[in-house]
Design an enzyme around this catalytic site. Structure first.
Site, PDB file in Angstrom:
ATOM      1  N   ASN A   1       2.668  10.354   1.212  1.00  7.79           N
ATOM      2  CA  ASN A   1       3.849   9.439   1.342  1.00  7.79           C
ATOM      3  C   ASN A   1       4.981   9.933   0.522  1.00  7.79           C
ATOM      4  O   ASN A   1       6.249   9.704   1.272  1.00  7.79           O
ATOM      5  CB  ASN A   1       3.710   7.782   1.112  1.00  7.79           C
ATOM      6  CG  ASN A   1       3.134   7.728  -0.239  1.00  7.79           C
ATOM      7  OD1 ASN A   1       1.839   8.200  -0.433  1.00  7.79           O
ATOM      8  ND2 ASN A   1       3.588   6.806  -1.128  1.00  7.79           N
TER       9      ASN A   1
ATOM     10  N   GLN B   1       0.944   7.970   7.088  1.00  8.57           N
ATOM     11  CA  GLN B   1       2.293   8.636   7.237  1.00  8.57           C
ATOM     12  C   GLN B   1       1.961   9.820   8.302  1.00  8.57           C
ATOM     13  O   GLN B   1       2.787  10.511   8.871  1.00  8.57           O
ATOM     14  CB  GLN B   1       2.406   9.463   5.711  1.00  8.57           C
ATOM     15  CG  GLN B   1       2.754   8.656   4.752  1.00  8.57           C
ATOM     16  CD  GLN B   1       4.390   7.516   5.050  1.00  8.57           C
ATOM     17  OE1 GLN B   1       4.949   8.051   5.861  1.00  8.57           O
ATOM     18  NE2 GLN B   1       4.298   6.569   4.131  1.00  8.57           N
TER      19      GLN B   1
ATOM     20  N   CYS C   1       6.257   0.994  -2.172  1.00 11.92           N
ATOM     21  CA  CYS C   1       5.321  -0.129  -2.617  1.00 11.92           C
ATOM     22  C   CYS C   1       4.959  -0.662  -4.183  1.00 11.92           C
ATOM     23  O   CYS C   1       3.963  -0.455  -4.516  1.00 11.92           O
ATOM     24  CB  CYS C   1       4.004   0.291  -2.016  1.00 11.92           C
ATOM     25  SG  CYS C   1       4.336   0.318  -0.153  1.00 11.92           S
TER      26      CYS C   1
END
Length: 375
Positions: free
Chosen positions: A143, A171, A319
């Protein structure tokens, strides 16, 4: 010009078709009810399930909808499966935080990445030598860097050792082939909002019944054939299916366009800043992702300055509760901390166009010069 949104690996704006599907399903009945309204809601979910199942080459009952990829990871990374028990968990060095936290295994170990961000097979073979019935968690594509992992090659080694491979395909979905036939994985999980679907919905997809966890992670009223309790998110699943249908229809052309746009931005950035370091440049990468550093310019400051100029980019994974923190991915690649602190990520998606690609380098040049003058 409108703001430049270059953070699609964090989330991609809702596609119009997905928005329409969500709105149309908001008043749907409870999919567990047997009356007409419930059956209509159930049909939306089962149509979406069949769509994913056909793409990944499995039976529909092997697709389990979740609240997203984090729940899916927690669902599938379990030692006790229906057909076998995994004794330890091997985690690729670039895995997302939802994978890297251990998940109740008695023993876990990290498998290193090489300098290009791909799995280090020497380290994998060494750790497999000390493993019995291992589970390997390896993402299809990273990612942060966009580096595509050699999942099929790793899966062959893990299967020889009697193990199981769980692949984070979040992804990769819609960007590169991540079906079971291409990855050799045993379990995959995906997320809706990375491809322009609604947030709050994802799926765990199993290659066969034997690799389904023996107990449900979320227990409740027996929904999802007992694999995930709780009232189904009909609107979210319908939006996910609509976004995925569009991806299947436009995917190849869309990725060709975004690869050309990414390559142009990369060439312009390295031309205006010869000191720029592109991460994963020697490895296959997602066509939409560019990760680079401008040494001496802290990512946190540069991201904020670009935001003021109307550009949304990232310093890595989104995140971490909005924090800019050290990248475990770059550390595993052996990137020095002083360079990793300068890492930026551009990730493109379906709305981005050539005009935006032309505009970005001049904005970056202006911000870079201003920061250097202040320094």
């Amino acid at each position: 010009m409108a703001r430049l949104y270059f953070d699609h690996n964090a989330t991609s704006p809702l596609r119009p078709a997905a928005r329409e599907a969500v709105v149309a399903a908001l008043d749907a009945g409870n999919a567990s009810s047997i009356h007409a309204e419930g059956r209509a809601a159930r049909a939306k979910i089962e149509n979406a399930r069949s769509l994913l199942a056909r793409h990944f080459g499995v039976k529909p009952e092997l697709v389990v909808f979740t609240s997203g990829a984090t729940e899916a990871a927690n669902t599938v990374l379990r030692p006790a499966l229906v057909g076998l028990a995994c004794e330890n968990l091997l985690i690729g060095g670039g895995e997302h935080p939802c994978v890297a936290s251990g998940h109740g295994f008695a023993a876990t170990a990290r498998v290193a990445l090489d300098g290009d961000g791909r799995l280090d097979f020497t380290d994998l073979r060494e750790k497999l030598g000390f493993s019995r019935a291992p589970m390997l968690a390896l993402q299809a594509a990273n990612n942060e860097t966009g580096v595509i992992q050699p999942v099929a090659e790793a899966a062959a080694l893990v299967h020889e050792a009697g193990g199981v491979v769980v692949c984070d395909a979040v992804q990769a979905l819609g960007r590169v082939d991540c079906a079971f036939a291409a990855t050799g994985a045993d379990v995959l999980f995906v997320s809706s909002h990375k491809i322009g679907g609604p947030k709050g919905v994802g799926a765990a997809i199993f290659s066969r019944r034997a690799v389904i966890p023996a107990q449900a992670f979320v227990r409740g009223g027996g929904q999802e054939r007992g694999h995930r309790g709780g009232t189904e998110n009909v609107a979210g699943v319908a939006g996910f299916a609509a976004a995925f249908q569009e991806v299947l229809a436009k995917g190849a052309d869309e990725m060709t366009r975004l690869r050309a746009l990414r390559d142009r931005i990369e060439a312009d950035v390295t031309a205006l800043a010869p000191e720029a370091i592109v991460f994963g440049a020697g490895a296959p990468r997602l066509p939409n992702t560019l990760a680079f550093a401008l040494p001496g310019l802290a990512a946190e400051t540069l991201v904020a300055a670009l935001d003021v100029e109307g550009v949304a980019i990232s310093s890595g994974s989104a995140c971490s509760s909005g924090k800019v923190s050290a990248s475990a991915v770059l550390a595993s690649m052996g990137v020095p901390p002083e360079i990793a602190r300068c890492a930026l990520r551009i990730s493109l998606g379906w709305p981005n166009n050539e005009q935006e690609g032309v505009a970005f380098p001049s904005i970056l040049a202006r911000v870079r010069q201003r920061m250097r003058n202040r320094a």
